[in-house]
Design an enzyme around this catalytic site. Structure first.
Site, PDB file in Angstrom:
ATOM      1  N   GLY A 239      38.094  12.266  50.212  1.00 29.55           N
ATOM      2  CA  GLY A 239      37.259  13.391  50.594  1.00 29.55           C
ATOM      3  C   GLY A 239      35.978  13.070  51.318  1.00 29.55           C
ATOM      4  N   GLU A 273      40.826   7.228  46.924  1.00 25.44           N
ATOM      5  CA  GLU A 273      41.895   7.622  47.848  1.00 25.44           C
ATOM      6  C   GLU A 273      41.340   8.120  49.173  1.00 25.44           C
ATOM      7  OE1 GLU A 273      43.759  10.796  45.687  1.00 25.44           O
ATOM      8  OE2 GLU A 273      44.686   9.465  44.227  1.00 25.44           O
ATOM      9  N   GLY A 275      41.043   8.930  52.975  1.00 27.09           N
ATOM     10  CA  GLY A 275      41.926   9.029  54.134  1.00 27.09           C
ATOM     11  C   GLY A 275      41.065   9.032  55.378  1.00 27.09           C
ATOM     12  N   ARG A 312      44.026  19.822  64.799  1.00 23.57           N
ATOM     13  CA  ARG A 312      42.823  20.183  64.033  1.00 23.57           C
ATOM     14  C   ARG A 312      41.962  21.253  64.706  1.00 23.57           C
ATOM     15  NH1 ARG A 312      39.225  17.085  63.025  1.00 23.57           N
ATOM     16  NH2 ARG A 312      38.787  17.831  60.944  1.00 23.57           N
ATOM     17  N   CYS A 343      51.986  27.314  75.297  1.00 24.93           N
ATOM     18  CA  CYS A 343      51.904  28.762  75.485  1.00 24.93           C
ATOM     19  C   CYS A 343      51.361  29.449  74.242  1.00 24.93           C
ATOM     20  CB  CYS A 343      53.278  29.304  75.842  1.00 24.93           C
ATOM     21  SG  CYS A 343      53.878  28.553  77.357  1.00 24.93           S
ATOM     22  N   GLU A 344      50.125  29.181  73.929  1.00 22.46           N
ATOM     23  CA  GLU A 344      49.401  29.805  72.817  1.00 22.46           C
ATOM     24  C   GLU A 344      47.939  29.818  73.216  1.00 22.46           C
ATOM     25  OE1 GLU A 344      50.499  30.800  69.787  1.00 22.46           O
ATOM     26  OE2 GLU A 344      52.489  29.888  69.722  1.00 22.46           O
ATOM     27  N   TYR A 372      44.630  12.680  60.428  1.00 20.48           N
ATOM     28  CA  TYR A 372      45.222  14.014  60.600  1.00 20.48           C
ATOM     29  C   TYR A 372      45.406  14.350  62.080  1.00 20.48           C
ATOM     30  CZ  TYR A 372      43.651  13.920  55.802  1.00 20.48           C
ATOM     31  OH  TYR A 372      43.436  13.527  54.502  1.00 20.48           O
TER      32      TYR A 372
HETATM   33  C1  LIG Z   1      44.356  14.484  51.300  1.00 19.34           C
HETATM   34  C2  LIG Z   1      44.117  13.748  50.054  1.00 19.34           C
HETATM   35  C3  LIG Z   1      43.273  12.646  50.035  1.00 19.34           C
HETATM   36  C4  LIG Z   1      42.503  12.164  51.238  1.00 19.34           C
HETATM   37  O1  LIG Z   1      41.526  13.041  51.658  1.00 19.34           O
HETATM   38  P1  LIG Z   1      40.470  12.600  52.771  1.00 19.34           P
HETATM   39  O2  LIG Z   1      39.581  13.760  52.920  1.00 19.34           O
HETATM   40  O3  LIG Z   1      41.235  12.313  54.011  1.00 19.34           O
HETATM   41  O4  LIG Z   1      39.765  11.396  52.256  1.00 19.34           O
HETATM   42  C5  LIG Z   1      43.132  11.955  48.840  1.00 19.34           C
HETATM   43  N1  LIG Z   1      43.795  12.335  47.720  1.00 19.34           N
HETATM   44  C6  LIG Z   1      44.611  13.402  47.692  1.00 19.34           C
HETATM   45  C7  LIG Z   1      45.301  13.764  46.445  1.00 19.34           C
HETATM   46  C8  LIG Z   1      44.800  14.144  48.851  1.00 19.34           C
HETATM   47  O5  LIG Z   1      45.608  15.212  48.836  1.00 19.34           O
END
Ligand SMILES: *Cc1c(COP(=O)(O)O)cnc(C)c1O
Length: 419
Positions: A239, A273, A275, A312, A343-344, A372
């Protein structure tokens, strides 16, 4: 921080001229900087040093095997949300013991796969899922390592489509349910209680929601300890936000600093976690201008990348920087919408943006497209998916071929009555 910089008015990915990649690979294509990926991973490692963190790439942000393998080589794990992501991760060299499996709808087949491979932990998101997993594990003669994903009901103060830790969201169990279900799970024969987890949202630009979530988890952990339930892993989800435009998100070090004391007191191993924070600014989408046009009220720059490549902006109204690959002398600027050929009306990559007066054939970089980006891309309008390229210093390689028209029709057939 990233390694996309200008040298004599030309944009480079590390030591590689992006014009060279465009000429050899074509456009649109995603270009990732391996040095940036590694730098971000190190920043997380250092931030949580001494706490024995397991840093798991949230694979849904970027599924390319070369990207996953880059982190795996540094000791990283993965957070997955499907059997397909498990397959990719294992195929990229991630040991099963570093795989955390989240998601509200794991199927029986996916549970079996995780148990057979011996993953680190299933993050359970519902009471039914707990009972299903217990049954599946029993049938296979295994013990399923589990945590409950709790929904701490904190406001992540981010875009509504990417907030996940509010009571109205579909994710996780309430604190009350989790407290009860840990005790139920303890009595189930085929589950092994490993940890507790949460993930409150994405693109967070403040540390306070993380601290709030952690303090709610501490309450739960304390109550569970009183009931004799000891957990080893504390999974705080992902997050952490990145800078797309003017945002000033906390750096991993700041993020870790707000959590460190509590983590040390608990004596639990943190699982993270991230991303977006690992891969977002490590990638760009490289495209070419097809035409420009002017209506009575607007300028448009039409490029060969579109919402199917980078969803996005149309999905979340997100901002991606638009940079010319080559800066011309005395470059004039105009205010324009940068759009794709789909076409959007929703097909845009940038709206009302000050951009150079582009001409057909000019190369454009859409910044911060590493997370993403490719993973949300589709074949809408029968557009083959873009190529992906990984750069390291002066070296670069195609790590995913551009799809062909044959790829678009693969697996399709006419029913026998039409043959
Ligand atoms: C999407 C997700 C993440 C990663 O989120 P980021 O904002 O990209 O860091 C981590 N854990 C879970 C369970 C997720 O669904």
């Amino acid at each position: 921080m990233h390694h996309f910089n200008y040298r004599q008015q030309v944009l480079y990915a590390e030591d590689v001229d992006l014009r060279e990649i465009a000429a050899k690979v074509g456009t649109p294509c995603f270009v990732y900087s391996q040095g940036t990926l590694q730098r971000h991973m190190k920043a997380f490692e250092e931030a949580f040093k001494g706490l024995d963190p397991l840093i798991c790439l949230a694979v849904k942000a970027n599924t390319n095997r070369a990207v996953i393998a880059t982190f795996a080589a540094m000791g990283g794990g993965v957070d997955i949300v499907s059997g397909g992501e498990m397959y990719r991760s294992l195929a990229s060299g991630v040991p099963a013991g570093r795989v955390v499996y989240s998601g509200v709808g794991k199927t029986i087949r996916e549970m079996e796969m995780g148990l057979e491979k011996g993953i680190l932990m299933f993050n359970i998101e519902s009471i039914q899922e707990m009972h299903m997993l217990n049954q599946v594990a029993g049938r296979l003669g295994k013990k399923a390592p589990v945590s409950f994903r709790v929904n701490p009901d904190v406001d992540a103060k981010t875009h509504p489509k990417i907030t996940t830790g509010l009571a109205v969201n579909k994710f996780g169990l309430t604190m009350e349910d989790a407290f009860e279900q840990y005790q139920v799970a303890k009595a189930l024969p085929n589950l092994e209680l490993k940890g507790v987890s949460c993930h409150i949202g994405s693109q967070l630009t403040q540390t306070s929601p993380f601290a709030d979530a952690l303090s709610r988890l501490v309450d739960l952990i304390t109550k569970l300890r009183e009931k004799g339930i000891q957990l080893e892993l504390l999974d705080l989800g992902g997050g952490l936000g990145i800078t797309y435009d003017q945002e000033t998100p906390p750096k991993p070090a700041e993020y870790a600093a707000t959590l460190r004391n509590t983590l040390e007191e608990l004596g639990m191993r943190p699982v993270l976690e991230p991303g977006r924070a690992l891969v977002g600014n490590a990638g760009i989408l490289l495209a070419e201008v097809v035409v420009t046009k002017k209506t009575p009220v607007k300028n448009f720059v039409v490029v060969d990348a579109a919402m199917n490549d980078l969803m996005r902006p149309s999905f979340y109204g997100s901002f991606h920087g638009v940079q010319p690959v080559q800066i011309r002398k005395d470059q004039e600027t105009i205010t324009a919408d940068v759009v794709g050929p789909i076409c959007e009306t929703g097909d845009f990559l940038a709206k009302d943006r000050e951009v150079p007066r582009f001409e057909p054939g000019d190369l454009v970089a859409f910044m911060s497209a590493g997370a993403y980006g490719y993973t949300m891309s589709s074949n809408y309008n029968s557009r083959p998916r873009a190529a992906e390229v990984l750069v390291s210093g002066e070296k670069w390689a195609v790590v995913k071929q551009r799809e062909t028209y044959e790829d678009l029709c693969r697996g399709e057939s006419l029913p026998d009555w039409m043959e």
